[in-house]
Design an enzyme around this catalytic site. Structure first.
Site, PDB file in Angstrom:
ATOM      1  CD  GLU A   1      -4.682  -0.192  -7.846  1.00  0.00           C
ATOM      2  OE1 GLU A   1      -4.536  -1.004  -8.756  1.00  0.00           O
ATOM      3  OE2 GLU A   1      -5.617  -0.260  -7.035  1.00  0.00           O
TER       4      GLU A   1
ATOM      5  CE1 TYR B   1     -11.712   0.147  -9.635  1.00  0.00           C
ATOM      6  CE2 TYR B   1     -13.361  -1.592  -9.524  1.00  0.00           C
ATOM      7  CZ  TYR B   1     -12.046  -1.180  -9.437  1.00  0.00           C
ATOM      8  OH  TYR B   1     -11.067  -2.090  -9.167  1.00  0.00           O
TER       9      TYR B   1
ATOM     10  CG  ASP C   1      -8.331   0.660  -8.570  1.00  0.00           C
ATOM     11  OD1 ASP C   1      -8.370   1.895  -8.421  1.00  0.00           O
ATOM     12  OD2 ASP C   1      -7.917   0.111  -9.610  1.00  0.00           O
TER      13      ASP C   1
END
Length: 737
Positions: A8, A311, A104
């Site tokens: 990403e 994350y 992601d």
């Protein structure tokens, strides 16, 4: 044949490339023997603008609404077109046999990659990398168990439905309102209910009538003790009847107290749960006054660049059972500096079983935010990054500690026909509180335990002094970013219908917006001139109040999002067809436009100036942005605008703060908040003498660059390219909420 990996962002791509032993730099990619790693800059592809479907949509006319594309088109985002072309070239290489999506791991991340593949007309097999952290270990393990891309097609369908639905509702409703009332009025299924919640709170405060209440306090000097009167039946310690309380007070004077009950109860206070993004944003706002966007950016940097946190865009406060085995390694990694001592106490202890913070059923895509196995170098972090890291690490350590244990003491004293009580606590074992040392948890007692004298049943308290106390009921507090995030996460209290099913759905689906988008929504409301801050408190502007009177009622209700999110969740799980959902959305968007067209309200600009538009002669509006002030013609069809002031990086020679540049041409002048003023020419001369050599051309070039960056998405290519220097990165979702 080689595999193409699409990350990403560049920082994540570099980490993956290093693990996969890719070292040869290409145009927008890094290549190795078996893999090619390329990247997006957030979104590279988005839904096309209305004018791409028909030239007539370039002009905003209410008679052209609603806009209903038969098939949604995609367009490459202009500011990141160069990187898209680089990715497309890699996709079409004949020696690329498969594509690995490494964006992601979530709904929006899936959309980032799939739109690129769709626009590039990729036909090659797709696999999915699904990981929660970007440490070398996590990347290696993720590539060892790649998933088939087909397993995530339903997730892509849900993401695409959300994007298309927001386009249809947001674009049509915004254009309809803007055309109808000749004012820049935007609305959407998330931002408008958010404004409505704030309006509801402001109305509660405005209509609140404070009431005075009374109580009675009894004080003993020997032993030192303060007691509070309590109504025997209801247990209330306050009354709104002053005369009645004064009669009671007169009856108590001169009397002694007899201890009727001394109750000691052992209590345990378990550690708080781990952080999800929203809870972390709330805590950072309370402690450090960080905005939700600032906290997200800081946490994202700790995840992507430092690799010390997992994350961040998670809505879970729990861990999955498989994470328990990794806890010793995570403890070892964060056992530095202030955490060495509290982490060291845990190293030789097995994780608590059963652990209250482990629940597989309460983790959807990602577990709670915790430290990774990456060794920490805190001297490489900024002060702000260390603060966020500190919050996460201490919470992680706290859940591994036992519960706090204390003894709660309840004292009941009879004085005549009245009851007086006192409560205290005696600390036994600090448990998890030892992790926080001098950093008490929000909402907890910050002044330590309150002790009571040793008393027994039947003891007599002589020489009591009685006094009347009074206070006033308080209205609800205005929203701060912390409390607004809470309301967006759980807006059930703001449901007009009081529908328990809708309330349950909102709770299960995460409320208004998602953990990943709430920060952007709040920022957009500020940028649109709909919200303003006074200290830490948030209030509606006049523009927002008028918008709420003009917007369709349905768009102001959280129930709309509850309905959408429930259906999107079913689409993501393969339980609902996207075609049926989109048919409903098209019908709904058409109904909204018709409702707005038939509206009878009016809009009044409250930021009109006496400056006349040089193009059409109408009075202009003063619009304040984050870094600039502009004059904009009130006639939207005219469109004339000019910048009258802009925040610069030029520093004041008196106080060294950043100065504003006001005016036009040779008449431009630097102005500082401290009162210092300096003409542009004088500034240039001063800088030349100081050896900086700043010319008029340099200043113009700088201003042009700032103006250009204002129009670019927040995750522009320049910022991303410098991500290795730990510059602030943000993640533009380009949604039309």
């Amino acid at each position: 044949m080689k595999a193409l990996v699409i990350a990403e962002k560049p920082s994540v791509a570099r980490d993956i490339a290093r693990v996969l032993k890719c070292a040869q730099n290409r145009n927008g990619a890094i290549e190795g023997a078996d893999y090619i790693v390329t990247w997006g800059l957030g979104h590279l592809v988005t839904l096309a603008e209305p004018e791409d479907y028909d030239e007539k949509y370039r002009e905003w006319r209410i008679e052209d609404l609603p806009m209903m594309p038969d098939v949604f088109r995609l367009e490459v985002i202009r500011q990141t077109a160069k990187q898209y072309q680089a990715v497309k070239n890699q996709i079409r290489r004949p020696d690329v046999g498969e594509i690995i999506i490494a964006t992601d791991a979530g709904r929006e991340g899936e959309l980032v990659a799939r739109l690129i593949l769709k626009k590039a007309e990729a036909k090659k097999p797709v696999k999915r990398l699904w990981i929660s952290s970007v440490t070398d270990k996590a990347i290696r393990e993720g590539f060892a168990r790649l998933k088939d891309g087909k397993e995530y097609e339903h997730l892509y369908d849900a993401a695409m439905c959300r994007a298309e639905a927001d386009w249809l509702v947001g674009m049509n409703a915004t254009r309809a309102l803007t055309c109808k009332y000749n004012a820049s009025l935007s609305c959407g299924r998330v931002q408008t209910p958010t404004l409505a919640m704030i309006a509801g709170r402001e109305e509660e405060i405005r209509s609140f009538a404070p009431r005075t209440y009374y109580g009675i306090r009894a004080v003993s000097s020997r032993p030192a003790l303060s007691l509070v009167w309590q109504e025997e039946k209801s247990g209330s310690s306050r009354s709104f009847d002053r005369a009645g309380m004064e009669r009671r007070l007169a009856g108590f004077r001169g009397l002694s107290g007899v201890v009727e009950e001394v109750k000691r109860t052992g209590k345990k206070n378990p550690p708080p749960l781990l952080y999800d993004l929203t809870e972390l944003q709330r805590e950072a706002n309370r402690r450090y006054d960080y905005s939700a966007k600032e906290t997200l950016n800081l946490t994202q940097r700790l995840y992507e660049i430092h690799k010390v946190l997992t994350y961040p865009r998670t809505d879970s406060r729990y861990l999955t059972s498989d994470i328990l085995a990794t806890i010793p390694e995570r403890l070892a990694a964060c056992s530095v500096g202030p955490y060495k001592k509290p982490a060291g106490r845990l190293k030789n202890q097995p994780p608590l079983r059963p652990a209250f913070f482990v629940n597989d059923a309460k983790v959807s895509d990602h577990h709670a935010i915790i430290p990774t196995e990456q060794y920490v170098q805190m001297d490489h972090m900024t002060v702000d990054e260390r603060r966020i890291y500190d919050l996460v690490v201490r919470r992680f350590l706290a859940v591994l500690y036992p519960a706090e244990e204390y003894e709660q003491v309840f004292l009941r004293v009879r004085v005549g026909d009245g009851i007086f009580t006192a409560q205290g606590r005696i600390e036994k074992t600090p448990g998890w509180r030892a992790v926080y040392e001098t950093l008490p948890e929000e909402g907890e007692e910050a002044n330590g335990p309150c002790s009571l004298p040793e008393l027994r049943k039947g003891d007599v308290l002589e020489g009591l002094t009685f006094s009347l106390t009074e206070g006033k009921t308080k209205p609800p507090a205005p929203f701060t970013e912390a409390t607004l995030l809470s309301a967006m996460e759980n807006p059930a209290a703001f449901l007009e219908s009081r529908d328990s099913t809708a309330a349950k759905t909102l709770k299960e689906t995460g409320g208004l917006g998602t953990v990943a988008t709430r920060a952007d929504i709040i920022e957009k409301l500020f940028a649109s001139g709909l919200l303003e801050k006074k200290g830490k408190e948030i209030f509606l502007t006049s523009k927002a109040k008028q918008l709420l009177t003009l917007a369709p009622e349905d768009l102001k209700k959280p129930e709309l999002t509850a309905d959408w999110e429930q259906k999107l969740s079913e689409i993501a799980k393969g339980r609902r067809e996207r075609t049926a959902f989109m048919a409903d959305i098209r019908r709904y968007a058409g109904e909204l436009v018709e409702e707005i067209k038939g509206g009878e309200g009016s809009f009044r600009h409250d930021n009109l100036t006496n400056t006349r538009c040089p193009s059409c002669g109408k009075r202009m509006l003063l619009v304040r942005g984050k870094n600039s002030e502009r004059l904009v013609c009130q006639d939207r069809n005219c469109g004339y605008k000019e910048t009258v002031a802009r925040q610069t990086n030029a520093r004041c020679p008196v106080c060294h703060k950043r100065m504003e540049l006001k005016g036009k041409g040779d008449g431009q002048i630097f102005v500082c908040a401290c009162g210092h003023k300096e003409k542009l020419k004088a500034f240039q001369e001063r800088r030349k003498k100081e050896g900086a050599g700043v010319s008029k051309k340099d200043v113009a070039k700088y201003l042009n660059r700032q103006k250009k960056e204002e129009k670019e998405p927040l995750n522009n290519a320049f910022a991303q390219a410098l991500s290795g220097l730990r510059l602030e990165e943000t993640d533009s979702r380009n949604d039309k909420r």
